[in-house]
Design a protein around this motif. Structure first.
Motif, PDB file in Angstrom:
ATOM      1  N   GLY A 134     109.432  53.322  56.931  1.00 17.79           N
ATOM      2  CA  GLY A 134     108.807  54.432  56.183  1.00 17.79           C
ATOM      3  C   GLY A 134     107.340  53.997  55.360  1.00 17.79           C
ATOM      4  N   ARG A 135     107.163  52.672  55.515  1.00 17.98           N
ATOM      5  CA  ARG A 135     105.944  52.099  54.563  1.00 17.98           C
ATOM      6  C   ARG A 135     104.582  52.538  55.173  1.00 17.98           C
ATOM      7  NH1 ARG A 135     106.116  46.035  55.132  1.00 17.98           N
ATOM      8  NH2 ARG A 135     105.814  46.958  57.118  1.00 17.98           N
ATOM      9  N   GLU A 136     104.724  53.167  56.339  1.00 20.33           N
ATOM     10  CA  GLU A 136     103.580  53.380  57.040  1.00 20.33           C
ATOM     11  C   GLU A 136     103.499  54.852  57.238  1.00 20.33           C
ATOM     12  OE1 GLU A 136     101.790  51.570  60.786  1.00 20.33           O
ATOM     13  OE2 GLU A 136     103.146  49.918  60.472  1.00 20.33           O
ATOM     14  N   TYR A 137     104.352  55.729  56.800  1.00 17.21           N
ATOM     15  CA  TYR A 137     104.370  56.905  57.043  1.00 17.21           C
ATOM     16  C   TYR A 137     103.251  57.694  56.690  1.00 17.21           C
ATOM     17  CZ  TYR A 137     106.703  61.418  57.416  1.00 17.21           C
ATOM     18  OH  TYR A 137     107.124  62.842  58.215  1.00 17.21           O
ATOM     19  N   PRO A 138     102.430  58.744  57.226  1.00 18.09           N
ATOM     20  CA  PRO A 138     101.213  59.295  57.117  1.00 18.09           C
ATOM     21  C   PRO A 138     101.085  59.801  55.637  1.00 18.09           C
ATOM     22  CG  PRO A 138     101.961  59.715  59.295  1.00 18.09           C
ATOM     23  CD  PRO A 138     103.270  58.803  58.735  1.00 18.09           C
ATOM     24  N   LYS A 139     102.396  60.756  55.499  1.00 17.62           N
ATOM     25  CA  LYS A 139     102.304  61.420  54.175  1.00 17.62           C
ATOM     26  C   LYS A 139     102.585  60.447  52.985  1.00 17.62           C
ATOM     27  CE  LYS A 139     103.059  66.236  55.137  1.00 17.62           C
ATOM     28  NZ  LYS A 139     104.188  67.223  55.195  1.00 17.62           N
ATOM     29  N   GLY A 140     102.605  59.064  53.106  1.00 22.47           N
ATOM     30  CA  GLY A 140     102.769  58.156  51.970  1.00 22.47           C
ATOM     31  C   GLY A 140     104.305  57.576  51.951  1.00 22.47           C
ATOM     32  N   ALA A 141     104.363  56.284  51.508  1.00 21.32           N
ATOM     33  CA  ALA A 141     105.592  55.713  51.516  1.00 21.32           C
ATOM     34  C   ALA A 141     106.764  56.298  50.439  1.00 21.32           C
ATOM     35  CB  ALA A 141     105.111  54.164  51.149  1.00 21.32           C
ATOM     36  N   ASP A 142     106.071  56.626  49.227  1.00 21.91           N
ATOM     37  CA  ASP A 142     106.924  57.404  48.166  1.00 21.91           C
ATOM     38  C   ASP A 142     107.576  58.727  48.609  1.00 21.91           C
ATOM     39  OD1 ASP A 142     104.181  56.428  45.915  1.00 21.91           O
ATOM     40  OD2 ASP A 142     106.243  55.246  46.675  1.00 21.91           O
ATOM     41  N   TYR A 143     106.738  59.645  49.335  1.00 20.84           N
ATOM     42  CA  TYR A 143     107.112  60.705  49.871  1.00 20.84           C
ATOM     43  C   TYR A 143     108.332  60.605  50.913  1.00 20.84           C
ATOM     44  CZ  TYR A 143     107.069  65.038  52.859  1.00 20.84           C
ATOM     45  OH  TYR A 143     107.299  66.087  53.591  1.00 20.84           O
ATOM     46  N   PHE A 144     108.336  59.340  51.715  1.00 20.11           N
ATOM     47  CA  PHE A 144     108.933  59.185  52.759  1.00 20.11           C
ATOM     48  C   PHE A 144     110.454  58.646  52.083  1.00 20.11           C
ATOM     49  CE2 PHE A 144     110.513  58.204  57.009  1.00 20.11           C
ATOM     50  CZ  PHE A 144     111.539  57.128  56.584  1.00 20.11           C
ATOM     51  N   ARG A 145     110.291  57.838  50.942  1.00 21.29           N
ATOM     52  CA  ARG A 145     111.484  57.182  50.282  1.00 21.29           C
ATOM     53  C   ARG A 145     112.301  58.260  49.800  1.00 21.29           C
ATOM     54  NH1 ARG A 145     110.964  54.512  45.590  1.00 21.29           N
ATOM     55  NH2 ARG A 145     108.767  54.041  46.135  1.00 21.29           N
ATOM     56  N   ALA A 146     111.637  59.163  48.926  1.00 20.50           N
ATOM     57  CA  ALA A 146     112.321  60.237  48.373  1.00 20.50           C
ATOM     58  C   ALA A 146     113.265  60.895  49.293  1.00 20.50           C
ATOM     59  CB  ALA A 146     111.448  61.185  47.571  1.00 20.50           C
ATOM     60  N   ARG A 147     112.495  61.454  50.405  1.00 24.42           N
ATOM     61  CA  ARG A 147     113.415  62.192  51.522  1.00 24.42           C
ATOM     62  C   ARG A 147     114.566  61.581  52.159  1.00 24.42           C
ATOM     63  NH1 ARG A 147     110.121  65.164  50.329  1.00 24.42           N
ATOM     64  NH2 ARG A 147     109.500  67.248  51.072  1.00 24.42           N
ATOM     65  N   LEU A 148     114.280  60.041  51.936  1.00 23.02           N
ATOM     66  CA  LEU A 148     115.426  59.303  52.836  1.00 23.02           C
ATOM     67  C   LEU A 148     116.397  58.992  51.697  1.00 23.02           C
ATOM     68  CD1 LEU A 148     115.881  57.094  55.019  1.00 23.02           C
ATOM     69  CD2 LEU A 148     114.969  55.365  53.455  1.00 23.02           C
ATOM     70  N   LYS A 149     115.960  58.940  50.450  1.00 20.75           N
ATOM     71  CA  LYS A 149     117.436  58.670  49.583  1.00 20.75           C
ATOM     72  C   LYS A 149     118.060  60.232  49.530  1.00 20.75           C
ATOM     73  CE  LYS A 149     117.852  56.650  45.076  1.00 20.75           C
ATOM     74  NZ  LYS A 149     117.360  56.422  43.966  1.00 20.75           N
ATOM     75  N   CYS A 150     117.357  61.496  49.612  1.00 18.15           N
ATOM     76  CA  CYS A 150     117.985  62.559  49.619  1.00 18.15           C
ATOM     77  C   CYS A 150     118.863  62.871  50.817  1.00 18.15           C
ATOM     78  CB  CYS A 150     117.001  63.750  49.720  1.00 18.15           C
ATOM     79  SG  CYS A 150     116.302  64.244  48.110  1.00 18.15           S
ATOM     80  N   ALA A 151     118.532  62.379  51.605  1.00 17.38           N
ATOM     81  CA  ALA A 151     118.961  62.526  53.164  1.00 17.38           C
ATOM     82  C   ALA A 151     120.416  61.662  52.832  1.00 17.38           C
ATOM     83  CB  ALA A 151     118.341  62.177  54.284  1.00 17.38           C
ATOM     84  N   PHE A 152     120.181  60.447  52.760  1.00 18.02           N
ATOM     85  CA  PHE A 152     121.453  59.748  52.507  1.00 18.02           C
ATOM     86  C   PHE A 152     122.371  60.017  51.329  1.00 18.02           C
ATOM     87  CE2 PHE A 152     121.462  55.761  55.119  1.00 18.02           C
ATOM     88  CZ  PHE A 152     120.385  55.958  55.912  1.00 18.02           C
TER      89      PHE A 152
END
Lengths: 85, 247
Positions: free
Chosen positions: A20-38
């Protein structure tokens, strides 16, 4: 049994976070969504269901790798090759 | 069997918006995301695939630069290279490090490691020189297969399909040879976290250019500026002998 599954899930989380570090919309955006999903699935106890979710996570990993490759390929193609090549 | 040397360069990430320094002396690099040059990734992938197909026995990743260059070597190791060599060049030397110096280093390493192939990316996305591969081949007096979009090894010969203006050219060259990777050569694998963890056990050797007997001093110097073509021509004419221009 639950222990190895737990390890698998944690490994999946770490791998996804790394990607997720390289995610186009930003690493923080990705991390938030990832945490939610888990967290949404934190109460799942059935091992077969956990396996299905882990497989889904690994599918997402493949999708992300494909996304990153396509982005890079398209950018390089646009920069270095003329239309029609 | 044989050994392949792969060159990898640490460049500013392709997706980063480049900013020029306020004093116009260069580009902002501090704190900016760096990664492996995309064409170098393709080169690494090709080398690793050749090893998986058992054409070669060992892939060595090489990078020239300051301490951070080891990160790029680690990525190459995570993609499947066996070991790395970090040629340490820093400070002023690194600023003036160009294709000529790098190709001298690669030529020296190729001889020292007895490599049968040197695979490089066709060019770096920061300087776009497209010279290092060609210069390395010239220094080693090895055949070169540049802009490779397909590589096939049969025995001690390499069949290379090259992407040139106007289409594709197929050549057959002897090994040892230098190849440079073009965009469509292959699809590089992603260096995932488990692979990076596994790669931590692999060794990265540290050498200095002097250890390889390479002098990396850049001898590029400023030329003279002329106001008009006329004054330049006058200078040439005054130096000519028998109607021929002599410098």
């Amino acid at each position: 049994m639950a222990n190895t599954l737990r390890k698998e899930v944690l490994l999946l989380y770490k791998n996804l976070l790394f990607l997720g570090r390289e995610y186009p919309k930003g690493a923080d955006y990705f991390r938030a969504r990832l945490k939610c999903a888990f967290i949404k699935n934190k109460d799942v106890t059935d091992p077969s269901e956990i396996k299905t979710l882990v497989n889904r996570g690994e599918f997402v990993i493949k999708e992300l790798e494909a996304l990153y490759f396509l982005r890079k390929y398209r950018a390089m193609k646009k920069r270095y090759y003329e239309d029609g090549q | 069997m044989s050994r392949v040397l792969v060159g990898v360069k640490r460049v500013i990430d392709y997706a980063v918006k480049i900013r020029v320094k306020p004093d116009n002396s260069g580009v902002v690099t501090d704190g900016v995301k760096h990664s492996m040059n995309p064409f170098c990734e393709i080169a690494v992938e090709e080398a690793v695939r050749l090893k998986e197909k058992k054409f070669i026995s060992e892939v060595v990743a090489v990078s020239c630069g300051p301490a951070q260059a080891t990160e790029t070597i680690r990525t190459a190791l995570a993609m499947g290279c066996d070991r790395g060599i970090h040629v340490e060049v820093s400070g002023k030397d690194y600023e003036s490090l160009g294709p000529l110096q790098v190709s001298k280093i690669f030529a020296a390493l190729a001889k020292k490691e007895e490599a049968s192939l040197v695979i490089l990316g066709k060019q770096a996305i920061d300087d776009d020189c497209n010279q290092t591969g060609q210069m390395t081949a010239a220094l080693l007096d090895w055949p070169q297969g540049t802009f490779a979009s397909e590589v096939e090894i049969t025995g001690d010969k390499v069949k290379v399909v090259r992407e040139i203006d106007g289409g594709l050219e197929t050549i057959k060259i002897n090994m040892p040879a230098v190849l440079t990777a073009d965009l469509r050569l292959n699809t590089p694998r992603y260096a995932t976290l488990p692979n990076i963890m596994k790669a931590k056990k692999k060794k990265i050797a540290n050498v200095k250019p002097a250890d390889l007997g390479v002098d990396i001093v850049s001898r590029a110097c400023r030329g003279t500026e002329w106001d008009t073509v006329g004054s330049l021509y006058e200078q040439w004419r005054s130096r000519s002998e028998h109607g021929a221009l002599v410098f």
